[in-house]
Write a protein that holds these residues in place. Structure first.
Motif, short mmCIF file in Angstrom:
data_model
loop_
_atom_site.label_atom_id
_atom_site.label_comp_id
_atom_site.label_asym_id
_atom_site.label_seq_id
_atom_site.Cartn_x
_atom_site.Cartn_y
_atom_site.Cartn_z
N ASN A 207 0.81 -1.24 0.00
CA ASN A 207 0.12 -0.03 -0.14
C ASN A 207 0.84 1.11 -0.11
OD1 ASN A 207 -2.36 1.62 -0.10
ND2 ASN A 207 -2.35 1.35 2.44
N VAL A 208 1.21 1.82 -1.17
CA VAL A 208 2.14 2.83 -1.39
C VAL A 208 1.62 3.45 -2.34
CG1 VAL A 208 3.86 1.66 -2.43
CG2 VAL A 208 4.28 4.07 -1.40
N GLU A 209 1.21 5.02 -2.51
CA GLU A 209 0.69 5.69 -3.68
C GLU A 209 -0.30 4.70 -4.28
OE1 GLU A 209 1.21 8.83 -3.89
OE2 GLU A 209 3.11 8.84 -2.60
N GLU A 210 -0.30 4.57 -5.76
CA GLU A 210 -1.18 3.93 -6.45
C GLU A 210 -1.00 2.50 -6.25
OE1 GLU A 210 -2.10 7.47 -7.00
OE2 GLU A 210 -0.59 7.20 -7.84
N GLY A 211 0.06 1.96 -5.49
CA GLY A 211 -0.01 0.52 -5.14
C GLY A 211 1.26 -0.08 -5.85
N ALA A 212 1.96 -1.18 -5.35
CA ALA A 212 2.90 -1.79 -5.84
C ALA A 212 2.97 -3.40 -5.43
CB ALA A 212 4.36 -1.39 -5.11
N ASP A 213 3.11 -4.16 -6.42
CA ASP A 213 3.12 -5.53 -6.21
C ASP A 213 4.62 -6.38 -6.26
OD1 ASP A 213 0.02 -6.58 -6.89
OD2 ASP A 213 0.46 -4.75 -8.12
N VAL A 214 4.55 -7.38 -5.44
CA VAL A 214 5.88 -7.87 -5.14
C VAL A 214 6.02 -9.39 -5.61
CG1 VAL A 214 7.61 -8.57 -3.56
CG2 VAL A 214 6.54 -6.31 -3.18
N TYR A 215 7.00 -9.76 -6.24
CA TYR A 215 7.15 -11.38 -6.79
C TYR A 215 8.33 -11.86 -6.64
CZ TYR A 215 3.19 -9.39 -9.86
OH TYR A 215 2.03 -8.72 -10.22
N GLY A 216 8.34 -13.07 -6.54
CA GLY A 216 9.79 -13.74 -6.25
C GLY A 216 10.01 -14.83 -7.39
N ILE A 217 11.18 -14.76 -7.91
CA ILE A 217 11.26 -15.95 -8.82
C ILE A 217 12.70 -16.61 -8.51
CG2 ILE A 217 11.91 -16.21 -11.34
CD1 ILE A 217 9.25 -14.80 -11.11
N HIS A 218 12.62 -17.97 -8.42
CA HIS A 218 13.84 -18.74 -8.37
C HIS A 218 14.07 -19.61 -9.51
CE1 HIS A 218 15.55 -22.74 -6.87
NE2 HIS A 218 16.61 -21.80 -6.53
N THR A 219 15.49 -19.73 -9.85
CA THR A 219 15.78 -20.28 -11.23
C THR A 219 17.02 -21.29 -10.50
OG1 THR A 219 17.64 -18.66 -11.71
CG2 THR A 219 15.32 -18.77 -12.70
N ALA A 220 16.87 -22.53 -11.13
CA ALA A 220 17.93 -23.58 -10.94
C ALA A 220 18.30 -24.07 -12.30
CB ALA A 220 17.48 -24.71 -9.94
N SER A 221 19.82 -24.22 -12.41
CA SER A 221 20.09 -24.79 -13.64
C SER A 221 20.65 -26.08 -13.75
CB SER A 221 21.27 -23.80 -14.45
OG SER A 221 22.42 -24.02 -13.73
N LYS B 59 10.13 -5.37 0.31
CA LYS B 59 8.96 -4.49 0.57
C LYS B 59 9.23 -3.00 1.08
CE LYS B 59 5.42 -8.19 0.48
NZ LYS B 59 4.40 -8.68 1.42
N ALA B 60 9.92 -2.96 1.99
CA ALA B 60 10.18 -1.67 2.64
C ALA B 60 11.26 -0.60 1.42
CB ALA B 60 11.30 -1.81 3.85
N THR B 61 11.97 -1.55 0.93
CA THR B 61 12.85 -0.71 -0.37
C THR B 61 11.73 -0.40 -1.28
OG1 THR B 61 14.78 -2.00 0.18
CG2 THR B 61 14.39 -1.03 -2.14
N THR B 62 10.74 -1.05 -1.57
CA THR B 62 9.80 -0.78 -2.62
C THR B 62 9.07 0.43 -2.14
OG1 THR B 62 9.66 -3.06 -3.39
CG2 THR B 62 7.48 -1.62 -3.71
N VAL B 63 8.52 0.58 -0.68
CA VAL B 63 7.82 1.56 -0.48
C VAL B 63 8.72 2.92 -0.76
CG1 VAL B 63 6.81 2.83 1.70
CG2 VAL B 63 6.22 0.41 1.22
N THR B 64 9.99 2.81 -0.32
CA THR B 64 10.86 3.96 -0.32
C THR B 64 11.00 4.30 -1.97
OG1 THR B 64 12.21 3.32 1.46
CG2 THR B 64 12.94 4.87 -0.10
N ALA B 65 11.09 3.46 -2.73
CA ALA B 65 11.22 3.68 -4.17
C ALA B 65 9.92 4.47 -4.71
CB ALA B 65 11.45 2.48 -4.93
N VAL B 66 8.71 4.00 -4.52
CA VAL B 66 7.63 4.68 -5.03
C VAL B 66 7.48 6.08 -4.34
CG1 VAL B 66 5.26 4.43 -5.49
CG2 VAL B 66 6.78 2.26 -5.61
N ASN B 67 7.86 6.06 -3.03
CA ASN B 67 7.49 7.47 -2.24
C ASN B 67 8.55 8.52 -2.88
OD1 ASN B 67 5.49 7.20 -0.62
ND2 ASN B 67 6.74 6.11 0.78
N LYS B 68 9.67 8.23 -3.60
CA LYS B 68 10.93 8.68 -4.02
C LYS B 68 10.48 9.46 -5.42
CE LYS B 68 15.07 8.70 -2.72
NZ LYS B 68 16.53 8.34 -2.36
N LEU B 69 9.57 8.73 -6.05
CA LEU B 69 9.27 9.20 -7.53
C LEU B 69 9.15 10.83 -7.68
CD1 LEU B 69 7.14 6.17 -8.85
CD2 LEU B 69 9.59 6.60 -9.21
#
Length: 210
Positions: free
Chosen positions: A146-160, A199-209
């Motif tokens: 919940n920050v500004e117009e919102g942000a979504d968080v995803y995780g991707i794991h890759t193994a070769s 998620k905390a970093t994401t909040v900061t990034a969107v607030n700093k736009l």
């Protein structure tokens, strides 16, 4: 829609190059010199100390750079337009990050662009495995922030097949007509994902736009 506003449709250059960026291979060649974005940058970008803390190294950052990064990041690289601005971050070990920001010409354009990025992330694991049969990819959706117009968080794991194991976190956030993507990656799996810190970093990034 003008030429500069067209969303790129060319494919990810190679799966190997994209995975290397998540694992930190690409960042390893960059001199470990701390950098700070000029105060006049609008929108503003994350500072190194605002990224998820690394237990054994400070974060470093390159300059804010106009244009698409090379190589393009996995999952979201296909969609990045030529007006993208980005900044690279890295530690002294196996962790790196990236922020990509696009200032759209309207709020509706930015809304549609953010939706496209979320769609790409939702289908990323399947696409990676289609591109390279030696890669096994799994993903998780960590919810909306919940920050500004919102942000979504995803995780991707890759193994070769050759033994590598990498974890990446991505977020897509929007403030008005501006969309920002934050990517964090290191060697490891979902147990090593710093989700709360990211998620905390994401909040900061969107607030700093702005």
């Amino acid at each position: 829609m003008g030429e500069t506003m067209k969303i790129r449709t060319r494919g990810i250059r190679t799966t190997v190059a994209a995975l290397a960026a998540v694992a930190g291979v690409a960042a390893a060649a960059v001199p470990a010199v701390a950098a700070t974005a000029p105060a006049s940058d609008t929108p503003r970008f994350l500072e190194p100390a605002e990224l998820p803390p690394h237990p054994a190294s400070p974060w470093y950052a390159g300059p804010v750079t106009a244009g698409q990064p090379d190589p393009l990041p996995m999952c979201v690289g296909d969609a990045l337009p030529s007006i993208t601005t980005h900044r690279e971050y890295w530690t002294e070990y196996d962790t790196n990050a990236q922020q990509l920001t696009v200032e759209g010409r309207s709020e509706q354009w930015a809304k549609d662009f953010a939706a496209l990025l979320r769609k790409d992330l939702a289908g990323c694991a399947k696409k990676l495995m289609q591109q390279d049969p030696d890669i096994k990819a799994t993903q998780r959706y960590y919810g909306r922030v919940n920050v500004e117009e919102g942000a979504d968080v995803y995780g991707i794991h890759t193994a070769s097949a050759w033994g590598s194991s990498d974890i990446g976190l991505f977020s897509v956030g929007r403030d008005g007509a501006t969309v920002t993507v934050v990517r964090w990656g290191q060697m490891g799996n979902f147990q090593h994902a710093q989700v709360a810190d990211f998620k905390a970093t994401t909040v900061t990034a969107v607030n700093k736009l702005y």
